[in-house]
Design an enzyme around this catalytic site. Structure first.
Site, mmCIF file in Angstrom:
data_model
loop_
_atom_site.group_PDB
_atom_site.id
_atom_site.type_symbol
_atom_site.label_atom_id
_atom_site.label_comp_id
_atom_site.label_asym_id
_atom_site.label_seq_id
_atom_site.Cartn_x
_atom_site.Cartn_y
_atom_site.Cartn_z
ATOM 1 N N THR A 94 0.871 -1.185 0.000
ATOM 2 C CA THR A 94 0.000 0.000 0.000
ATOM 3 C C THR A 94 0.904 1.230 0.000
ATOM 4 O OG1 THR A 94 -0.130 -0.242 2.427
ATOM 5 C CG2 THR A 94 -2.000 -1.037 1.153
ATOM 6 N N ARG A 106 8.598 -6.376 12.594
ATOM 7 C CA ARG A 106 9.691 -5.519 12.110
ATOM 8 C C ARG A 106 10.576 -6.350 11.196
ATOM 9 N NH1 ARG A 106 11.960 -4.684 17.938
ATOM 10 N NH2 ARG A 106 11.417 -6.877 17.806
ATOM 11 N N CYS A 110 7.697 1.568 5.913
ATOM 12 C CA CYS A 110 6.460 1.836 6.668
ATOM 13 C C CYS A 110 6.344 3.249 7.225
ATOM 14 C CB CYS A 110 6.310 0.821 7.801
ATOM 15 S SG CYS A 110 5.955 -0.827 7.182
ATOM 16 N N LYS A 121 5.779 6.277 4.732
ATOM 17 C CA LYS A 121 4.512 6.241 3.984
ATOM 18 C C LYS A 121 3.306 6.281 4.931
ATOM 19 C CE LYS A 121 3.420 1.333 3.246
ATOM 20 N NZ LYS A 121 2.266 1.242 4.139
ATOM 21 N N LYS A 131 17.696 -0.416 7.981
ATOM 22 C CA LYS A 131 18.106 -0.840 9.317
ATOM 23 C C LYS A 131 18.859 -2.162 9.188
ATOM 24 C CE LYS A 131 13.768 -2.963 10.702
ATOM 25 N NZ LYS A 131 12.973 -3.187 11.878
HETATM 26 P P1 NAD Z 1 6.102 -5.943 -0.462
HETATM 27 O O1 NAD Z 1 6.185 -4.888 -1.481
HETATM 28 O O2 NAD Z 1 7.351 -6.575 0.072
HETATM 29 O O3 NAD Z 1 5.182 -7.127 -0.994
HETATM 30 C C1 NAD Z 1 3.953 -6.947 -1.635
HETATM 31 C C2 NAD Z 1 3.726 -8.126 -2.579
HETATM 32 O O4 NAD Z 1 2.389 -8.074 -3.080
HETATM 33 C C3 NAD Z 1 4.634 -8.140 -3.796
HETATM 34 O O5 NAD Z 1 5.298 -9.376 -3.885
HETATM 35 C C4 NAD Z 1 3.684 -7.936 -4.990
HETATM 36 O O6 NAD Z 1 4.095 -8.601 -6.166
HETATM 37 C C5 NAD Z 1 2.397 -8.518 -4.430
HETATM 38 N N1 NAD Z 1 1.187 -8.072 -5.125
HETATM 39 C C6 NAD Z 1 0.823 -6.815 -5.466
HETATM 40 N N2 NAD Z 1 -0.370 -6.833 -6.081
HETATM 41 C C7 NAD Z 1 -0.791 -8.108 -6.127
HETATM 42 C C8 NAD Z 1 -1.939 -8.762 -6.630
HETATM 43 N N3 NAD Z 1 -2.927 -8.073 -7.197
HETATM 44 N N4 NAD Z 1 -2.028 -10.083 -6.494
HETATM 45 C C9 NAD Z 1 -1.055 -10.795 -5.911
HETATM 46 N N5 NAD Z 1 0.070 -10.236 -5.417
HETATM 47 C C10 NAD Z 1 0.201 -8.911 -5.527
HETATM 48 O O7 NAD Z 1 5.251 -5.305 0.738
HETATM 49 P P2 NAD Z 1 5.407 -5.552 2.313
HETATM 50 O O8 NAD Z 1 6.575 -4.817 2.839
HETATM 51 O O9 NAD Z 1 5.253 -7.000 2.595
HETATM 52 O O10 NAD Z 1 4.103 -4.777 2.843
HETATM 53 C C11 NAD Z 1 2.798 -5.269 2.608
HETATM 54 C C12 NAD Z 1 1.839 -4.494 3.492
HETATM 55 O O11 NAD Z 1 2.128 -4.748 4.866
HETATM 56 C C13 NAD Z 1 1.902 -2.976 3.330
HETATM 57 O O12 NAD Z 1 0.622 -2.454 3.487
HETATM 58 C C14 NAD Z 1 2.774 -2.545 4.485
HETATM 59 O O13 NAD Z 1 2.511 -1.235 4.908
HETATM 60 C C15 NAD Z 1 2.355 -3.531 5.564
HETATM 61 N N6 NAD Z 1 3.370 -3.771 6.601
HETATM 62 C C16 NAD Z 1 4.683 -3.910 6.242
HETATM 63 C C17 NAD Z 1 5.636 -4.165 7.219
HETATM 64 C C18 NAD Z 1 7.089 -4.314 6.851
HETATM 65 O O14 NAD Z 1 7.923 -4.276 7.758
HETATM 66 N N7 NAD Z 1 7.436 -4.489 5.594
HETATM 67 C C19 NAD Z 1 5.236 -4.313 8.559
HETATM 68 C C20 NAD Z 1 3.894 -4.189 8.880
HETATM 69 C C21 NAD Z 1 2.964 -3.921 7.879
#
Ligand code: NAD
Length: 432
Positions: A86, A154, A263, A266, A323
């Protein structure tokens, strides 16, 4: 129970793998076919300690599989987690296009009662939007529940955070969905993890409010550090003295180059945007973001002063990830600073234990080194930009021999000023 986790990034892959570890049958779905092909071979396309072994083991034991076939995944699963990105859109609002795509996919292929759970960080009201989208796009009316179950892990300690979280937040309106989620998380219930069960919109808000508060702590201590520099106080002593007060707490009071990663930047932007849209400006977060921007510039200024101007300087930057213990460089302060140094005419030689491949794919103009000593070779200063453990015990004799002048700019306060002085280094740090 059969579940599907859509999105196999940091959050989706850790979530799916850990549920498999709990004994649940999990399919990870992604539209990125190269990623799925790699995962099917047991290869995790990013660095997260312990994850690859766990993926491999659960695949071997047939509780974890990967596919890009959304239809098959949706048909088989009772619970479908949405864990796609997102990112910020131009206005700063969270871009929900990936979430919408997944919701439409679920609507299209739904064959039976489903529990649809947002793991992604999504703005307040997204649960309601998903409900509407699915109702409008189902081929026929099929009952379903929408749940918000935000993730707090994290990167770098994601498995431990998932397996031993401070709390589980479940936002749902119907008892059946709550019971199913509680059942999924039973192993955590057994270790007495607190469960916060609330409505969908409050759960969505808990995630943003938590991240905004943590970002506030970082900007707060950075401003205190800057004040410490001006008045001759030591920010570490100050932070310790503050943090021992239980109302304040010791965590997240470490000064540095500002927050980054996928995170906090954004999510604070999204909070600001939601406040604006709701006619309730969130003034504190405005200040938090502004302070964070300025902190990066202050770090560049520190470096500029330490080496007497940046043009033509050779600078070693240790650490590129946002990090330690991750290869993630999204909005990394280290990268932001390295780019600014290059913009001002410096040559940057970088080293990172895990993020070099990712950096080479996306960053232009950096020289990449084999190790910290190779990075320092012929440089006017070394900058510690990310506090990887392997930078905590550097051989300073070797470093000094490699550098053309013995200057260390420690943006993470890894070393003690007195000790560095004794080693004959010119040492610059933050807030001390
Ligand atoms: P990321 O970018 O690592 O992974 C997202 C994945 O979703 C990608 O592999 C992408 O190809 C896939 N994707 C996108 N559209 C798709 C679709 N229509 N169908 C199938 N797959 C699809 O993202 P992330 O870091 O894992 O973050 C995901 C969510 O979790 C975000 O909202 C983020 O804010 C939240 N979040 C992230 C963290 C973190 O530390 N990274 C921690 C807590 C929450």
């Amino acid at each position: 129970m059969n579940i599907a986790v859509v999105g196999t990034g940091y959050v989706g892959l850790v979530t799916g793998t850990c549920f498999a570890e709990f004994g649940v049958n999990v399919v990870g779905v992604d539209k990125d076919e190269a990623k799925i092909a790699s995962l099917q071979k047991g290869k995790v396309p990013f660095f997260e300690p312990g994850l690859e072994e766990m993926v491999e083991r659960n695949q071997r034991e047939e509780r974890l599989a990967f596919t890009s076939d959304m239809k098959a995944a949706v048909e088989k699963a009772l619970v479908i987690f949405i864990a796609v990105g997102t990112p910020s859109s131009e206005s700063g609002a969270a871009d929900l296009s990936y979430v919408r795509d997944v919701a439409l996919g679920i609507a299209r292929y739904m064959n039976d009662y489903k529990v649809i759970v947002t793991k992604s960080t999504v703005p307040m009201g997204t649960g309601a939007m998903i409900r509407r989208l699915i109702e409008e796009n189902q081929p026929r009316p099929i009952p379903f529940s929408v749940v918000s179950n935000p993730e707090f892990l994290r990167e770098g300690s994601a498995i431990e955070d998932f397996m031993r979280p401070n709390r589980i937040v479940i936002g749902a309106e119907d008892p059946q969905a709550i019971a199913i989620l509680k059942d999924l998380y039973k192993p955590l219930y057994l270790i007495e993890t607190p469960f916060v069960v609330t409505n969908v919109v409050s759960a969505e808000m808990i995630k943003y409010a938590s991240n905004a508060f943590l970002a506030t702590k970082i900007s707060f201590i950075n401003e205190v550090a800057n004040l410490c520099e001006a008045v001759g106080a030591d920010v570490h002593e100050v932070a310790r003295g503050m943090g021992l007060d239980n109302r304040i707490g010791r965590k997240f009071l470490h000064p540095g180059p500002g927050f980054g990663g996928s995170c906090f930047p954004k999510d604070t932007r999204a909070v600001l945007n939601m406040g604006r849209e709701a006619g309730v400006p969130v003034r504190i977060i405005e200040a938090v973001m502004e302070v964070n921007e300025r902190q990066g510039a202050r770090m560049v200024d520190k470096i500029r002063r330490a080496v007497g101007g940046l043009k033509g300087r050779r600078l070693a930057v240790l650490g590129l990830s946002f990090k330690p213990n991750t290869s993630d460089i999204r909005e990394s302060p280290a990268v932001r600073i390295a780019e600014e140094l290059m913009r001002e005419g410096a040559v940057v030689r970088a080293y990172d234990p895990a993020a070099m491949e990712e950096a080479q794919r996306t960053l232009r103009g950096l020289e990449y080194a084999e190790d910290p000593y190779d990075a320092a070779r012929g440089c006017d200063a070394v900058i510690i930009a990310t506090e990887w453990n392997q930078f905590r015990g550097l051989d300073w004799g070797k470093m000094k021999a490699a550098l053309s002048s013995p200057v260390v700019i420690d943006l993470r306060n890894v070393y003690e000023p007195a000790q560095m002085k004794q080693l004959g280094m010119t040492y610059v740090c933050v807030g001390r």
